[in-house]
Design a protein around this motif. Structure first.
Motif, PDB file in Angstrom:
ATOM      1  N   ASN A 289       0.832  -1.203   0.000  1.00 22.74           N
ATOM      2  CA  ASN A 289       0.000   0.000   0.000  1.00 22.74           C
ATOM      3  C   ASN A 289       0.868   1.254   0.000  1.00 22.74           C
TER       4      ASN A 289
ATOM      5  N   VAL B 207       2.161   1.820  -3.510  1.00 16.15           N
ATOM      6  CA  VAL B 207       1.125   2.378  -4.384  1.00 16.15           C
ATOM      7  C   VAL B 207       0.973   3.881  -4.138  1.00 16.15           C
TER       8      VAL B 207
ATOM      9  N   GLN C   6      -4.824   4.802  -8.068  1.00 20.22           N
ATOM     10  CA  GLN C   6      -4.363   3.455  -7.742  1.00 20.22           C
ATOM     11  C   GLN C   6      -4.187   2.596  -8.988  1.00 20.22           C
TER      12      GLN C   6
ATOM     13  N   ALA D 132      -1.023   3.627 -10.795  1.00 22.58           N
ATOM     14  CA  ALA D 132       0.183   3.188 -10.095  1.00 22.58           C
ATOM     15  C   ALA D 132       0.397   1.688 -10.256  1.00 22.58           C
ATOM     16  N   LEU D 133      -0.678   0.917 -10.129  1.00 24.76           N
ATOM     17  CA  LEU D 133      -0.557  -0.536 -10.265  1.00 24.76           C
ATOM     18  C   LEU D 133      -0.182  -0.929 -11.690  1.00 24.76           C
TER      19      LEU D 133
ATOM     20  N   SER E  92       1.282  -8.781  -3.783  1.00 23.26           N
ATOM     21  CA  SER E  92       0.572  -7.667  -3.157  1.00 23.26           C
ATOM     22  C   SER E  92      -0.910  -7.984  -2.981  1.00 23.26           C
TER      23      SER E  92
ATOM     24  N   THR F 174      -5.846  -4.695  -7.372  1.00 22.23           N
ATOM     25  CA  THR F 174      -4.531  -5.257  -7.694  1.00 22.23           C
ATOM     26  C   THR F 174      -4.680  -6.600  -8.408  1.00 22.23           C
TER      27      THR F 174
END
Length: 282
Positions: free
Chosen positions: A44, A47, A68, A71-72, A88, A135
């Motif tokens: 987390n 991220v 998010q 970023a992922l 993750s 994720t």
């Protein structure tokens, strides 16, 4: 007169709540769950740090999606990224379990505060579970490139009979969470998440926590405000997630400066989560 033997405490009718609490406490103390929670906090933190880095990039004229999913997706494109995403996913779901079962340890001077603290733990657990699910889907092949599909979905929400009410509810909730984060940062209430710290380590971690919580709260307040505005004015252009909220800052006076500060705060929040993993209290 023959006396009836008392039932063992765990077998008494109505003590199911007590057994559930004991089970939750055992799960919370489980070494595997605790290890998963630490890895989940690290994931987390990564991220959030990436979201902040993308935000800095956007503030200075670059491209990217500062949320998010963005970023992922950035992690997925790196060597070994898919392995990181799968790890993750499991860790974030483990973190959700750890955070949710932490409610079994909540204590308070009265029932109202106790319910609030337990609800807070459950709310955080749901947030971690949601991030783990996102994720999971990114690891399966979802990407942040479907912006057109997202825009069509946003328009459909605004044009649907109940869409505006949904936006109003979600926007209000996001805004309340943002206000809570700002309050938590300013009041330093997050210290309850950490074991006792001292010296320079304490100063660094508390500084990261105050700045990180406050700036993440500001980002959520802006995002929630845009969702409420979209509902009030029935305008899908204001519908969006964290990326939309951060980009809105660019339209304000001194927008790039504001976005740089908030993005730096998100990086600080990510680093705070790393510190929390290292100095986990329970």
């Amino acid at each position: 007169m023959t006396s009836v033997p008392a039932l063992p405490e765990a077998d008494r009718p109505g003590d199911a709540r007590g057994r559930m609490k004991q089970a939750a406490q055992r799960a919370h103390r489980n070494r595997s769950v605790r290890a998963s929670a630490r890895i989940g906090l690290l994931a987390n933190g990564l991220v959030h740090a990436l979201i902040g880095a993308i935000g800095l990039q956007v503030a200075n004229g670059g491209a990217g999606e500062a949320d998010q999913l963005g970023a992922l997706s950035a992690i997925a494109t790196r060597p070994g990224g898919l392995a990181v995403l799968w790890l993750s996913t499991v860790a974030l779901w483990g973190l959700a379990l750890w955070q949710g079962t932490n409610a079994a340890f909540s204590v308070a001077p009265n029932r109202r505060i106790l319910v609030f603290r337990r609800s807070l733990n459950v709310g955080k657990a749901l947030g971690f579970a949601l991030l783990g699910t996102v994720t999971f889907w990114v690891a399966l092949g979802a990407r942040a490139g479907g912006a057109e599909s997202v825009r069509r979905a946003d328009t459909a929400i605004v044009e649907s009979p109940i869409g505006l009410f949904v936006l109003l509810a979600v926007g209000t909730t996001v805004g309340i969470i943002g206000g809570g984060l700002v309050w938590r940062g300013v009041r330093r209430n997050f210290r309850e998440e950490l074991r006792y710290l001292w010296g320079p380590t304490k100063v660094i971690v508390l500084t990261l926590g105050v700045f990180g919580h406050t700036m993440k709260g500001v980002a959520f307040l802006v995002t929630g405000g845009l969702l409420v505005a979209a509902a009030v004015f029935a305008d899908s252009r204001w519908v969006g997630g964290l990326d939309a909220g951060l980009r809105y800052l660019l339209t304000l006076q001194s927008g790039p400066v504001l976005l740089n500060i908030v993005a730096a705060g998100l990086i600080a929040f990510g680093l705070y989560l790393v510190a929390r993993a290292a100095f986990l209290r329970h």
